[in-house]
Design a protein around this motif. Structure first.
Motif, PDB file in Angstrom:
ATOM      1  N   THR A  53       0.840  -1.199   0.000  1.00 14.89           N
ATOM      2  CA  THR A  53       0.000   0.000   0.000  1.00 14.89           C
ATOM      3  C   THR A  53       0.874   1.248   0.000  1.00 14.89           C
ATOM      4  O   THR A  53       2.080   1.194   0.285  1.00 14.89           O
ATOM      5  N   GLY A  54       0.246   2.375  -0.331  1.00 10.98           N
ATOM      6  CA  GLY A  54       0.968   3.644  -0.337  1.00 10.98           C
ATOM      7  C   GLY A  54       2.026   3.725  -1.410  1.00 10.98           C
ATOM      8  O   GLY A  54       3.053   4.401  -1.241  1.00 10.98           O
ATOM      9  N   ARG A  55       1.780   3.047  -2.554  1.00 12.35           N
ATOM     10  CA  ARG A  55       2.755   3.046  -3.637  1.00 12.35           C
ATOM     11  C   ARG A  55       2.379   4.102  -4.687  1.00 12.35           C
ATOM     12  O   ARG A  55       1.224   4.519  -4.794  1.00 12.35           O
ATOM     13  N   PRO A  56       3.333   4.547  -5.518  1.00 10.34           N
ATOM     14  CA  PRO A  56       3.075   5.596  -6.512  1.00 10.34           C
ATOM     15  C   PRO A  56       2.190   5.111  -7.663  1.00 10.34           C
ATOM     16  O   PRO A  56       1.989   3.905  -7.870  1.00 10.34           O
ATOM     17  N   LYS A  96     -10.135   7.979 -29.599  1.00  9.57           N
ATOM     18  CA  LYS A  96      -8.668   7.922 -29.696  1.00  9.57           C
ATOM     19  C   LYS A  96      -8.047   9.313 -29.721  1.00  9.57           C
ATOM     20  O   LYS A  96      -7.058   9.575 -30.424  1.00  9.57           O
ATOM     21  N   SER A  97      -8.622  10.203 -28.939  1.00  8.16           N
ATOM     22  CA  SER A  97      -8.163  11.585 -28.892  1.00  8.16           C
ATOM     23  C   SER A  97      -8.251  12.079 -27.456  1.00  8.16           C
ATOM     24  O   SER A  97      -8.707  11.359 -26.561  1.00  8.16           O
ATOM     25  N   TRP A  98      -7.767  13.334 -27.222  1.00  8.53           N
ATOM     26  CA  TRP A  98      -7.788  13.911 -25.888  1.00  8.53           C
ATOM     27  C   TRP A  98      -8.315  15.345 -25.937  1.00  8.53           C
ATOM     28  O   TRP A  98      -8.088  16.073 -26.908  1.00  8.53           O
ATOM     29  N   ASP A  99      -9.006  15.720 -24.884  1.00  9.02           N
ATOM     30  CA  ASP A  99      -9.491  17.095 -24.741  1.00  9.02           C
ATOM     31  C   ASP A  99      -8.319  17.941 -24.219  1.00  9.02           C
ATOM     32  O   ASP A  99      -7.999  17.894 -23.032  1.00  9.02           O
ATOM     33  N   ILE A 100      -7.700  18.713 -25.121  1.00 13.04           N
ATOM     34  CA  ILE A 100      -6.504  19.467 -24.735  1.00 13.04           C
ATOM     35  C   ILE A 100      -6.795  20.951 -24.544  1.00 13.04           C
ATOM     36  O   ILE A 100      -5.868  21.769 -24.517  1.00 13.04           O
ATOM     37  N   SER A 101      -8.087  21.285 -24.398  1.00 11.11           N
ATOM     38  CA  SER A 101      -8.426  22.673 -24.123  1.00 11.11           C
ATOM     39  C   SER A 101      -9.450  22.812 -22.997  1.00 11.11           C
ATOM     40  O   SER A 101      -9.516  23.857 -22.353  1.00 11.11           O
ATOM     41  N   GLY A 102     -10.228  21.764 -22.767  1.00 10.36           N
ATOM     42  CA  GLY A 102     -11.257  21.815 -21.725  1.00 10.36           C
ATOM     43  C   GLY A 102     -10.948  20.905 -20.564  1.00 10.36           C
ATOM     44  O   GLY A 102      -9.800  20.528 -20.328  1.00 10.36           O
ATOM     45  N   ASP A 103     -12.008  20.499 -19.841  1.00 11.49           N
ATOM     46  CA  ASP A 103     -11.825  19.743 -18.603  1.00 11.49           C
ATOM     47  C   ASP A 103     -12.420  18.332 -18.641  1.00 11.49           C
ATOM     48  O   ASP A 103     -12.423  17.647 -17.624  1.00 11.49           O
ATOM     49  N   GLN A 104     -12.934  17.891 -19.790  1.00 11.94           N
ATOM     50  CA  GLN A 104     -13.557  16.572 -19.817  1.00 11.94           C
ATOM     51  C   GLN A 104     -12.565  15.486 -19.418  1.00 11.94           C
ATOM     52  O   GLN A 104     -12.848  14.641 -18.554  1.00 11.94           O
ATOM     53  N   ASP A 105     -11.373  15.492 -20.046  1.00 15.89           N
ATOM     54  CA  ASP A 105     -10.396  14.454 -19.714  1.00 15.89           C
ATOM     55  C   ASP A 105      -9.634  14.760 -18.433  1.00 15.89           C
ATOM     56  O   ASP A 105      -9.071  13.849 -17.809  1.00 15.89           O
ATOM     57  N   ILE A 106      -9.628  16.014 -18.014  1.00 18.37           N
ATOM     58  CA  ILE A 106      -9.078  16.338 -16.692  1.00 18.37           C
ATOM     59  C   ILE A 106      -9.905  15.635 -15.620  1.00 18.37           C
ATOM     60  O   ILE A 106      -9.368  15.022 -14.683  1.00 18.37           O
ATOM     61  N   ARG A 107     -11.221  15.687 -15.761  1.00 21.77           N
ATOM     62  CA  ARG A 107     -12.096  14.990 -14.800  1.00 21.77           C
ATOM     63  C   ARG A 107     -11.895  13.479 -14.873  1.00 21.77           C
ATOM     64  O   ARG A 107     -11.987  12.783 -13.856  1.00 21.77           O
ATOM     65  N   TYR A 108     -11.628  12.956 -16.065  1.00 17.47           N
ATOM     66  CA  TYR A 108     -11.349  11.531 -16.241  1.00 17.47           C
ATOM     67  C   TYR A 108     -10.096  11.133 -15.453  1.00 17.47           C
ATOM     68  O   TYR A 108     -10.090  10.129 -14.723  1.00 17.47           O
ATOM     69  N   ILE A 109      -9.038  11.930 -15.562  1.00 16.94           N
ATOM     70  CA  ILE A 109      -7.794  11.624 -14.849  1.00 16.94           C
ATOM     71  C   ILE A 109      -8.021  11.681 -13.344  1.00 16.94           C
ATOM     72  O   ILE A 109      -7.545  10.805 -12.586  1.00 16.94           O
ATOM     73  N   LEU A 110      -8.753  12.678 -12.870  1.00 22.15           N
ATOM     74  CA  LEU A 110      -9.027  12.770 -11.437  1.00 22.15           C
ATOM     75  C   LEU A 110      -9.840  11.573 -10.946  1.00 22.15           C
ATOM     76  O   LEU A 110      -9.604  11.061  -9.838  1.00 22.15           O
ATOM     77  N   ALA A 111     -10.787  11.115 -11.780  1.00 20.27           N
ATOM     78  CA  ALA A 111     -11.576   9.931 -11.414  1.00 20.27           C
ATOM     79  C   ALA A 111     -10.689   8.695 -11.356  1.00 20.27           C
ATOM     80  O   ALA A 111     -10.867   7.815 -10.491  1.00 20.27           O
ATOM     81  N   LEU A 112      -9.729   8.584 -12.275  1.00 16.03           N
ATOM     82  CA  LEU A 112      -8.806   7.437 -12.256  1.00 16.03           C
ATOM     83  C   LEU A 112      -7.959   7.434 -10.991  1.00 16.03           C
ATOM     84  O   LEU A 112      -7.671   6.374 -10.417  1.00 16.03           O
ATOM     85  N   ILE A 113      -7.530   8.611 -10.558  1.00 13.66           N
ATOM     86  CA  ILE A 113      -6.742   8.684  -9.327  1.00 13.66           C
ATOM     87  C   ILE A 113      -7.573   8.176  -8.144  1.00 13.66           C
ATOM     88  O   ILE A 113      -7.091   7.383  -7.318  1.00 13.66           O
ATOM     89  N   ASP A 114      -8.828   8.616  -8.084  1.00 15.87           N
ATOM     90  CA  ASP A 114      -9.713   8.121  -7.018  1.00 15.87           C
ATOM     91  C   ASP A 114      -9.873   6.605  -7.105  1.00 15.87           C
ATOM     92  O   ASP A 114      -9.842   5.895  -6.079  1.00 15.87           O
ATOM     93  N   GLU A 115     -10.059   6.107  -8.329  1.00 17.74           N
ATOM     94  CA  GLU A 115     -10.264   4.660  -8.531  1.00 17.74           C
ATOM     95  C   GLU A 115      -9.038   3.874  -8.088  1.00 17.74           C
ATOM     96  O   GLU A 115      -9.149   2.808  -7.457  1.00 17.74           O
ATOM     97  N   MET A 116      -7.843   4.371  -8.425  1.00 21.29           N
ATOM     98  CA  MET A 116      -6.622   3.647  -8.054  1.00 21.29           C
ATOM     99  C   MET A 116      -6.385   3.700  -6.548  1.00 21.29           C
ATOM    100  O   MET A 116      -5.837   2.758  -5.963  1.00 21.29           O
ATOM    101  N   GLU A 117      -6.830   4.771  -5.903  1.00 24.19           N
ATOM    102  CA  GLU A 117      -6.721   4.819  -4.449  1.00 24.19           C
ATOM    103  C   GLU A 117      -7.648   3.780  -3.824  1.00 24.19           C
ATOM    104  O   GLU A 117      -7.264   3.075  -2.874  1.00 24.19           O
ATOM    105  N   ASN A 118      -8.861   3.660  -4.380  1.00 26.35           N
ATOM    106  CA  ASN A 118      -9.810   2.690  -3.835  1.00 26.35           C
ATOM    107  C   ASN A 118      -9.349   1.258  -4.055  1.00 26.35           C
ATOM    108  O   ASN A 118      -9.502   0.399  -3.185  1.00 26.35           O
ATOM    109  N   LYS A 119      -8.773   0.978  -5.225  1.00 30.02           N
ATOM    110  CA  LYS A 119      -8.427  -0.411  -5.558  1.00 30.02           C
ATOM    111  C   LYS A 119      -7.044  -0.822  -5.066  1.00 30.02           C
ATOM    112  O   LYS A 119      -6.825  -1.996  -4.728  1.00 30.02           O
ATOM    113  N   TYR A 120      -6.092   0.107  -5.063  1.00 29.86           N
ATOM    114  CA  TYR A 120      -4.704  -0.270  -4.769  1.00 29.86           C
ATOM    115  C   TYR A 120      -4.088   0.535  -3.630  1.00 29.86           C
ATOM    116  O   TYR A 120      -2.907   0.350  -3.327  1.00 29.86           O
ATOM    117  N   SER A 121      -4.868   1.408  -3.007  1.00 33.83           N
ATOM    118  CA  SER A 121      -4.367   2.237  -1.894  1.00 33.83           C
ATOM    119  C   SER A 121      -3.093   2.985  -2.283  1.00 33.83           C
ATOM    120  O   SER A 121      -2.102   3.006  -1.537  1.00 33.83           O
TER     121      SER A 121
END
Length: 595
Positions: A53-56, A96-121
């Protein structure tokens, strides 16, 4: 390498090995879904066995028209993650693209961080973001939106081609990797984007340059440390195109991890920075053993918590000394031949440490040494400084398109492939020059007593009537030891594609009577728009000093005068002339005078 006969004769064996490897990979890799903004998104995650736990967490984004599986195969980071024990997520962008001007994929990345904390601490303070091509552009976009969530950023072959924005909420560590032959996202645009982040992060504007770095095709540029101890790094991959480079024993993913793992959002270690010297040093000692002046090392050390207890100075693992109070200054002496890692380690009162380092390479030269092996157009090379009476440049500088810089010559016939151009736009005395081992550069030239000779090939760039140039050996504080003036035989006529032959090899022989640090300078004439091209220059030691037996032997017995085109004249009117003083022993030196 051909397969063994047993493997070749048994196709089923290869299928079994492949299936087994896929099975092992499936144990630690999975494709998963997550819903963000009512949209089902998917990603691939790689988590090593016995992770703890507590890994990068490292998030790696694919390029345009690519996907997570392709990015995972290109980055090939599993073995690094297995050893260092961190989770890697490869997200898929929409279409197969990224939102490089808005926040749609920014929210996706933040959700992934939450998910990885829940699954892998995972440790939320050690989350790192990387991406290739358009994923690299997205990485830069994220710097301006979620710098408080990402500890370090690692774009690959991608940057905001429309212009950078440097509005991060904090200084951000960056390692950017890019091939110089990239025909999709041009390497030429990297410098200006990184310059913006260097300024925003409060890093030194002059980079430390390691060339080569681990492999002959890699140059590593490091700006920093800056505010909060962050660095900006450029991994320049010579002749590499638009792909992730993993060859010659150097893996991009490994370099990214080595950089990112040093950073956390809640760092408590002190901030230490070597302010002088500003770069790695190259010491050249000619005519004897390595003997150098003491190198003063100046350090700033700032605690994040508590106070600084000491700053220790090392040469490799050898402790040289410690300083317990500011200013943290130490003198490094008696360096021997070879490569030295000089390190400053700051320790706070809780025992937390941080370090900064630079390299010193000391070479003992005994034969002919060519100091103008230019190999890259548009640069002022390492070890050189130039002036055109308006702009002074100190190498290494690259991306230059005007002013003093290296030219590459491509004519059908040419006497040298590369040459360093210098000019004097205003005609200010001694302000048009190219100087090797200037005291502002990373190169230090020490000469033991002896009789030396400098050989140089010089031409004019745009002087149809030919304009003289002077070679001078000078002390590091600017005192002239010996100088001679030569008139080039060739004018290249202002075009690197022109053919040119017949360039003279000029020779200047002189004595060095005292050991010391010196510089070699090529001066243009002191008239407006005088110029020169240095194509090849070397120095060699001929033997012991020839010596001058009496003071009278060095007294000029006659003067000769030349016009600025190098023609012998008798001064008959006021103006600028070259005065050549010839001594009783046959020695001579020249200077430009006004009569």
């Amino acid at each position: 390498m051909k397969p063994t006969s047993k493997l070749k004769a048994s196709p089923s064996w290869g299928k079994m090995v492949g299936a087994f490897l896929l099975f092992l990979f499936a144990l630690t890799t999975s494709a998963e879904d997550i819903t963000v903004d009512n949209i089902k998104r998917n990603y691939i995650v790689y988590a090593p066995k016995n992770l703890g736990t507590g890994r990068p967490l490292l998030i790696s984004c694919h390029g345009m028209n690519q996907d997570a599986a392709y990015q995972r195969n290109m980055l090939s980071i599993e073995s690094v993650a297995d050893t260092a024990k961190f989770v890697t997520v490869f997200p898929n962008g929409i279409d197969k693209s990224w939102d490089i001007s808005g926040d749609q994929d920014i929210r996706y990345i933040l959700a992934l961080i939450d998910e990885m904390e829940n699954k892998y601490s995972i440790d939320r303070n050690r989350v790192y973001l990387s991406g290739f091509s358009m994923g690299g552009m997205f990485t830069y976009h994220a710097m301006t939106r979620i710098a408080d969530k990402i500890a370090a950023f690692a774009p690959i072959s991608g940057y905001p081609m429309w212009g950078g924005s440097y509005t991060s909420s904090r200084p951000v560590p960056i390692i950017h990797t890019h091939g110089t032959s990239d025909d999709v996202v041009d390497f030429g645009g990297v410098a200006s984007v990184l310059a913006g982040w260097v300024k925003r992060n409060g890093c030194p504007t002059q980079a430390k340059v390691q060339k080569p770095y681990r492999a002959s095709h890699i140059t590593r540029h490091t700006w920093g440390p800056g505010e909060e101890g962050v660095e900006v790094v450029l991994m320049e991959m010579a002749d590499k195109g638009h792909w992730i480079s993993n060859d010659n024993g150097v893996k991009t993913g490994e370099e990214i991890w080595k950089f990112c793992k040093r950073y956390s959002l809640n760092m408590k270690e002190p901030i230490v920075r070597i302010t002088s010297p500003k770069n790695d040093l190259r010491i050249l000692t000619f005519g004897g053993s390595t003997t150098i002046n003491p190198i003063q090392v100046d350090v700033t050390a700032t605690p994040r918590e508590g106070k600084i207890a000491k700053v220790s100075f090392y040469d490799g693992s050898k402790l040289l000394g410690e300083v317990t109070e500011a200013p943290y200054t130490f003198s490094v002496e008696s360096l021997t031949k070879g490569k030295h890692t000089i390190q400053a380690v700051a320790t706070d009162d809780a025992g937390r440490t941080a370090s900064s380092e630079f390299f010193v390479t000391a070479n003992e030269l005994s034969s002919n040494y060519v100091f103008s092996l230019f190999k890259e157009a548009g640069t002022v090379p390492e070890g050189w400084a130039t002036s055109d009476s308006q702009d002074e440049r100190v190498g290494y500088e690259s991306g230059l398109t005007t002013g003093c810089r290296v030219f590459q010559f491509t004519g059908a016939q040419h006497d040298f492939d590369y040459g360093l151009y210098a000019r004097n736009m205003r005609g200010t005395p001694k302000k048009g020059y190219a100087r090797f081992a200037d005291n502002r550069t990373t190169t230090m030239l020490y000469l033991h007593p002896g009789n030396y000779q400098i050989l140089a090939r010089m031409a004019n760039w745009n002087r149809p009537n030919l304009s003289p140039a002077t070679i001078a050996l000078e002390t590091i504080d600017g005192q002239t030891i010996h100088a001679e003036t030569f008139t080039p035989a060739v004018n290249i006529a202002c075009n690197t594609a022109n053919s040119f032959t017949g360039v003279n090899t000029d020779e200047m022989t002189f004595d060095v009577n005292e050991f010391g640090q010196y510089a070699i300078t090529f001066y243009t004439a002191d008239v407006a728009w005088a110029d020169l091209i240095v194509g090849r220059a070397s120095i060699r030691r001929l033997g012991e000093p020839a010596g001058i037996s009496t003071p009278e032997a060095d007294t000029p017995v006659r003067y000769e005068y030349y016009n600025l085109q190098g023609q012998h004249v008798t001064p008959s009117s006021s103006g600028l002339y070259i005065q050549k003083a010839v001594s009783a022993n046959g020695k001579s030196h020249s200077r430009v005078i006004l009569r």
